[in-house]
Scaffold this active site. Structure first.
Site, short mmCIF file in Angstrom:
data_model
loop_
_atom_site.label_atom_id
_atom_site.label_comp_id
_atom_site.label_asym_id
_atom_site.label_seq_id
_atom_site.Cartn_x
_atom_site.Cartn_y
_atom_site.Cartn_z
N CYS B 154 -7.98 -30.67 -22.05
CA CYS B 154 -7.89 -30.94 -23.49
C CYS B 154 -6.84 -29.98 -24.27
CB CYS B 154 -8.98 -30.21 -23.90
SG CYS B 154 -9.45 -28.51 -23.02
N HIS B 269 -8.78 -26.17 -29.90
CA HIS B 269 -7.95 -25.47 -29.39
C HIS B 269 -6.60 -25.53 -30.15
CE1 HIS B 269 -9.96 -24.93 -25.97
NE2 HIS B 269 -9.30 -25.45 -25.13
#
Lengths: 359, 359
Positions: B154, B269
């Site tokens: 990710c 993130h």
């Protein structure tokens, strides 16, 4: 590269001269101007902990009040608004924990009155005639006898402490700094804002809340770009890291690039630093040099250092020291330090300790 | 470089084929294995939102239960433990939202049964015969007709989305990535740990608490080094960013360096990226290309993008795009994306949408 502090002879001496603060320093009258802010309070605390006589600590701020410093109660007087008032209140040494615009006025006035000034704002840092000093790195900048000395930006100090060691061992060619800055870097309002936001996020009632110094909620967030961003897209804090790093390390042409961010941490700034060195280096030798460096503490925790565990401590902690993946001369590390102590109040006190006391 | 999604013709079509999910895709029976984890739940939610018939969504996990997905209630069956059981439960397509060690066993078994497999673990990502796909970047990797396709890490996806555009416009010479990863990157246990720690930090009682997946308190902290750190001092997550970036961008020799950190953010993130490009670039041209890129959204907020505001959204948001200070070919940006969506479930669904449905 050795400071008064690291040159201390024995544990016995250390008790009496913490941070190099000796009886000769204690004989001076010292002003802390802006004593009610986060950094001013910390400076008062450090002075009390260094056994500076309470009657020779002159705490000044916008308005009269009292503060608690290391168990002592200090009266804070209102900063005189006239030249005569300043003259009457003059001391041998003054720490300016004031915003730049106030330092810009006060510092020359105090110097003219014969006071030696250590300014913690950014007002004078890049002036050619003002030393910008981290005592472990460039104490020689004090040799000229300057009456006005600037204390560097706190984020810069965290990166500069280990970088100065690397510069000495194998030279620096290029530095990338990414910061993770604590809420209290914006002072008491920053800390209180984060705490109020965190309580609110946990569903607790929050009463009257003062205006946030941040451009967005900080709790559970990351805010890129500390301080105003200019037309080039570079933030004020990033300009400071670049310019001040060059001056402190004595490398006017050093290539430095920075991204600064604010993170939901109460205290301690962290930096991820990616370096290219000028010469080949041996990692064990470099780590040994960092371990030996005054004011630096190497951690072997593979997931350290971390800001929460470094709050209130003196050293700049360095960990994750590793060879980079950008060639043989690349190097990475992660450094954390208490930005109110080593990034501000403690460094300023160390500067004062490195100066010959005046009577 | 255009995906099914970006090729959608009209708002009308969008309603019926979100993320490129057409009636032909909806005719397939689809398994979501590991349906009770953070990513598995999100995949079920996306399938329901994409109007996949509920009776053709086969949610499987360790134990029987039920989950809620976009307002629908889905029964979760226990994953069959025998080959015969797997055969009976086989579908045309399976998403593996399972740990690597389980994917390692399941993926070949399912492929042998004729199921097309999209694996979200790291088990197969670096295998030469397994495409590692971000549909906006390397859809051509699907042309070989592979039966097993890997979904990338990710953190890598967040940096790769804008980097692929830069690679196309002016080439990449060198990339430094510093990540700020959310608690939910460690799944539901990570998110619950941060929430419990935050409540505790605000003085609220915390009941029975499950073991933290983090090596230290995350609330009000930064933890450098995501995943285990090896003998070279590089963390598992950093190895993934380096290796997967090269594979996705089709640049096996690309110079990539990374520092990963965990920050007290619930979801999304962030990455600070410092690039050297291979050729001179024009900043306005580059920004225009990023604005036009499918799946990328450029923000003009000087203090954005920020993870808290990007949670639950599809694009990778890119901001603070600026010339670097390491020469004419240096470039910096800050990117944020929902790691459960574009970093995992959404990207996996987009991969499935890019495949010709099987009957």
């Amino acid at each position: 590269m050795r400071t008064n502090e690291s040159a201390r002879g024995s544990a016995q001496a250390e008790v009496h001269a913490p941070w190099g603060w000796t009886d000769a320093h204690r004989a001076q009258h010292v002003s802390v101007i802006g004593a009610t802010g986060a950094v001013g309070r910390e400076l008062c605390t450090l002075l009390v902990q260094a056994k500076h006589p309470l009657e020779r600590i002159h705490a000044l701020a916008r308005a009269e009040c009292a503060i608690e410093a290391a168990g002592a109660r200090l009266s804070v007087r209102a900063l005189p608004q006239t030249r005569d008032g300043l003259h009457a209140a003059r001391t041998q040494l003054a720490f300016l924990c004031t915003p730049s615009e106030i330092s810009l006025e006060l510092a020359p006035a105090l110097c003219e009155l014969g006071t030696r000034v250590i300014d913690l704002s950014s007002a004078f840092r890049m002036r050619a005639d003002v030393p910008l000093v981290v005592p472990e790195i460039n104490p020689q900048a004090l040799a000229g006898g300057a009456r006005l000395i600037a204390n560097p930006n706190c984020t810069t100090v965290m990166a500069a402490m280990p970088l100065a060691v690397i510069e000495r061992i194998c030279g620096l060619e290029e530095v990338v700094v990414v910061s993770f800055q604590a809420a209290s870097g914006a002072g008491v309002p920053g800390l209180e804002t984060l705490q109020a936001e965190a309580r609110e996020a946990s569903g607790l009632p929050v009463g009257q809340r003062r205006a946030s110094p941040f451009p967005a909620q900080l709790a559970l967030n990351v805010i890129p770009g500390v301080a105003a961003v200019d037309e080039l897209g570079i933030s004020g804090e990033e300009h400071k890291v670049i310019a001040e790093m060059r001056k402190i390390l004595g490398r006017p042409g050093l290539v430095v690039e920075a991204t600064t961010t604010r993170v939901p941490v109460e205290r301690c700034h962290s930096v991820a630093v990616h370096v290219k060195t000028a010469r080949d280096y041996s990692l064990p030798e470099l780590i040994a040099a960092l371990r030996a460096a005054p004011g630096v503490e190497v951690t072997d925790d593979p997931h350290g250092p971390r800001p929460r565990e470094c709050a209130g401590l003196d050293p700049v902690f360095v960990g994750r020291i590793r060879a980079g993946t950008r060639g043989a001369r690349s190097l990475c590390f992660f450094a954390v330090g208490d930005q109110i102590r080593k990034g501000a109040a403690l460094n300023a006190l160390q500067i004062a300790a490195a100066l010959t006391p005046e009577s």
